[in-house]
Enzyme design. Structure first.
Site, mmCIF file in Angstrom:
data_model
loop_
_atom_site.group_PDB
_atom_site.id
_atom_site.type_symbol
_atom_site.label_atom_id
_atom_site.label_comp_id
_atom_site.label_asym_id
_atom_site.label_seq_id
_atom_site.Cartn_x
_atom_site.Cartn_y
_atom_site.Cartn_z
ATOM 1 N N ASP A 1 13.430 -3.124 1.627
ATOM 2 C CA ASP A 1 14.845 -2.900 1.931
ATOM 3 C C ASP A 1 15.211 -3.724 3.157
ATOM 4 O O ASP A 1 14.329 -4.228 3.861
ATOM 5 C CB ASP A 1 15.120 -1.405 2.185
ATOM 6 C CG ASP A 1 14.041 -0.771 3.017
ATOM 7 O OD1 ASP A 1 13.568 -1.412 3.984
ATOM 8 O OD2 ASP A 1 13.641 0.366 2.710
ATOM 9 N N ASP B 1 17.274 -4.092 6.767
ATOM 10 C CA ASP B 1 17.992 -3.484 7.886
ATOM 11 C C ASP B 1 18.631 -4.607 8.674
ATOM 12 O O ASP B 1 18.025 -5.667 8.874
ATOM 13 C CB ASP B 1 17.022 -2.723 8.804
ATOM 14 C CG ASP B 1 16.426 -1.525 8.104
ATOM 15 O OD1 ASP B 1 17.130 -0.920 7.281
ATOM 16 O OD2 ASP B 1 15.247 -1.202 8.358
ATOM 17 N N ASP C 1 8.155 -0.305 17.306
ATOM 18 C CA ASP C 1 6.753 0.108 17.441
ATOM 19 C C ASP C 1 5.783 -1.059 17.636
ATOM 20 O O ASP C 1 5.058 -1.116 18.630
ATOM 21 C CB ASP C 1 6.321 1.018 16.278
ATOM 22 C CG ASP C 1 6.735 0.498 14.905
ATOM 23 O OD1 ASP C 1 7.271 -0.628 14.826
ATOM 24 O OD2 ASP C 1 6.501 1.218 13.912
HETATM 25 P P1 ATP Z 1 8.119 -0.587 5.415
HETATM 26 O O1 ATP Z 1 8.105 -1.968 4.870
HETATM 27 O O2 ATP Z 1 6.956 0.186 4.968
HETATM 28 O O3 ATP Z 1 9.441 0.111 5.236
HETATM 29 P P2 ATP Z 1 8.988 -0.811 8.098
HETATM 30 O O4 ATP Z 1 8.351 -1.422 9.291
HETATM 31 O O5 ATP Z 1 10.247 -1.429 7.595
HETATM 32 O O6 ATP Z 1 7.887 -0.758 6.981
HETATM 33 P P3 ATP Z 1 10.573 1.542 8.464
HETATM 34 O O7 ATP Z 1 10.148 2.961 8.561
HETATM 35 O O8 ATP Z 1 11.482 1.122 7.386
HETATM 36 O O9 ATP Z 1 9.223 0.700 8.410
HETATM 37 O O10 ATP Z 1 11.180 1.157 9.887
HETATM 38 C C1 ATP Z 1 12.044 0.059 10.110
HETATM 39 C C2 ATP Z 1 11.819 -0.473 11.503
HETATM 40 O O11 ATP Z 1 12.144 0.515 12.475
HETATM 41 C C3 ATP Z 1 10.377 -0.896 11.819
HETATM 42 O O12 ATP Z 1 10.086 -2.190 11.379
HETATM 43 C C4 ATP Z 1 10.332 -0.761 13.328
HETATM 44 O O13 ATP Z 1 10.916 -1.889 13.935
HETATM 45 C C5 ATP Z 1 11.235 0.450 13.568
HETATM 46 N N1 ATP Z 1 10.459 1.702 13.616
HETATM 47 C C6 ATP Z 1 10.151 2.504 12.587
HETATM 48 N N2 ATP Z 1 9.439 3.574 12.991
HETATM 49 C C7 ATP Z 1 9.317 3.456 14.314
HETATM 50 C C8 ATP Z 1 8.696 4.255 15.326
HETATM 51 N N3 ATP Z 1 8.054 5.374 15.014
HETATM 52 N N4 ATP Z 1 8.767 3.830 16.606
HETATM 53 C C9 ATP Z 1 9.432 2.693 16.923
HETATM 54 N N5 ATP Z 1 10.011 1.902 16.019
HETATM 55 C C10 ATP Z 1 9.978 2.267 14.732
HETATM 56 MG MG MG Z 2 11.532 -0.605 5.996
#
Ligand code: ATP
Ligand code: MG
Length: 468
Positions: free
Chosen positions: A79, A81, A163
């Protein structure tokens, strides 16, 4: 400090929202398309429309987080963002088909056709320690866990509150530039997962980051950097303070990531599995339980990679089966009847799980159906197998029974019989049925450890629609 704050507020661009957080400034590395190779054609049209629309309206806007990271890794983002310096109201004013969501931190969903892109305003992190290293009790609990992180901030602050460095990259699809404040680009190239800032403090702020480290390392085929990995074992207990619903969401992401088996093995190596699924540690230490869970996770991973649907209910039924089995056997040994003992064992196990991991109640029905159908596979005479075959959940229960065979819990002959029975013509089926006599003998010889059904189980098929 007040001077610093005033300076920050007044040195902003007019459209930049106000930040209440503090952080020193870091140089941003702007990486050109020639270097990184990502073009605007790589990103999804909706994300392109949103970023360019915001930029045309005078704001800055980037594809951020997982999508920017995945593009650089040559993976297809799940997805998109978008992060911007426009406030939610300003974003809302640019796009007709958009709506503001969330109360604690407001985001905007912009719709293009059937697609939705999530737009968030740059956020600053609410520092847990102030300048003197004193914990700010209004934003954190007694373990240092952040309770609020809902202040707007600058782009740089938005990068720093994320993170991992690889998750803090911004891609500008209009200029085709990557903006990197924390050397995330180098980390991507080196396949290194590195937490932003002091690992100890960042895990204390949000212990879920430890689970994310394990999941992302497996999914992205990255090594967790030594300093990032070091405190994980010691801080595992902090997961106990995370609200169960959040833990459930993260566990579900992990289990459905396509790398569940590798993740669970890694969780175990790092001592993170304790308390995630109560007694997962004990189950994993029993040879049969471990084999069963490993097989279930392996098959789930295969389905995810084949883009087949995965039912979380089935997966949880598998993860908890050996707990149900143990509780069931104890109750039967204490003299309870077969089916009442199973029903009681199931509700005991589910009660613990619902509380601890917040497995939502909507999964209870499918788990209970799969479990209560298991003894019915023994009944291979008369109308019983035909009735079972017609059950709306037959397929799930059958797959589950095969897992039990493959793990060595049940004789493989049972799985083979059912496989043949499904393929057989009606004449062949009639010939395959066991005589009731044989059934009785089998029942006697099996004893209490492998209980069998001596009566059809009354499963409520109306609850069958509640899966997934
Ligand atoms: P995926 O591809 O599995 O969705 P993702 O990194 O995009 O991995 P998301 O949960 O969609 O994970 O989170 C989007 C973004 O928000 C992350 O890439 C990170 O920058 C931020 N983020 C998510 N969780 C945290 C956290 N617990 N602490 C700090 N930043 C976070
Ligand atoms: Mg994501």
């Amino acid at each position: 400090m007040i001077r610093k704050f005033l300076h920050r507020v007044f040195s902003r661009t007019p459209t930049a929202p106000v930040s209440a957080s503090r952080s020193s400034s870091t140089e941003v590395h702007v990486i050109s398309r020639k270097q990184h190779g990502i073009t605007r054609d790589h990103i999804n049209p909706c994300a392109l429309k949103v970023t360019s629309g915001l930029q045309e309206a005078g704001y800055s806007a980037f594809v951020v987080g997982g999508a920017a990271r995945d593009l650089l890794l040559g993976l297809e983002p799940k997805d998109y963002d978008v992060a911007t310096n426009a406030t939610p109201e300003e974003v809302r004013a640019v796009f007709r088909r958009s709506r503001i969501i969330g109360r604690r931190f407001r985001l905007v969903h912009v719709m293009c056709g059937a697609e939705t892109v999530e737009v968030s305003t740059f956020r600053g992190s609410t520092s847990v320690d102030d300048d003197d290293g004193v914990m700010d009790r209004t934003h954190a609990d007694e373990h240092g866990r952040l309770l609020r992180d809902n202040v707007f901030g600058s782009q740089e602050e938005d990068a720093k509150r994320r993170d991992f460095t690889v998750n803090a990259l911004f891609f500008d699809p209009v200029k085709e530039e990557i903006w990197d404040y924390l050397n995330g680009y180098d980390d991507i190239k080196a396949k290194r997962l590195r937490i932003i800032g002091d690992p100890l403090r960042r895990y204390r702020e949000d212990p879920v980051r430890m689970l994310r480290a394990v999941r992302l390392a497996a999914k992205l085929d990255m090594q967790i950097d030594t300093d990032t990995a070091a405190p994980i074992g010691d801080l595992a207990h902090l997961l106990q303070n995370v609200p169960p619903s959040r833990l459930f969401d993260e566990m579900l992401k992990l289990l459905l990531s396509g790398y569940a088996l590798a993740c669970v093995v890694d969780l175990r190596t790092r001592g993170l599995h304790h308390g995630l699924l109560p007694m997962l540690d004990i189950i994993l230490e029993q040879p049969l339980g471990e084999r069963f869970i490993s097989l279930a996770l392996k098959k789930t991973d295969e389905r995810v990679h084949q883009e087949k649907p995965v039912s979380p209910g089935f997966l949880f039924a598998a993860l908890l089966w050996h707990e149900v089995l143990a509780a069931w056997n104890i109750r039967q040994t204490a003299g309870e009847k077969l089916m009442p003992a199973l029903h009681q064992a199931m509700s005991d196990v589910l009660a613990v799980q619902n509380k601890k991991l917040a497995i939502p109640r909507r999964y209870d029905a499918i788990m209970q159906e799969i479990w209560t159908m298991q003894p019915r596979f023994i009944g291979r005479s008369g109308r019983r197998p035909f009735r079972l075959l017609e059950h709306p959940r037959f397929r799930a229960a059958y797959d589950f029974m095969l897992l039990r065979c493959e793990s060595g819990e049940v004789d493989m002959e049972l799985g083979k019989w059912w496989e043949a029975f499904q393929r057989a013509s009606s004449d062949e089926r009639a010939a395959m049925l066991l005589k009731d006599e044989t059934q009785k003998k089998r029942r006697k010889s099996r004893g209490r450890h492998k209980p069998i059904a001596d009566e059809p189980v009354n499963t409520d098929s109306s609850s069958a629609d509640m899966v997934k």
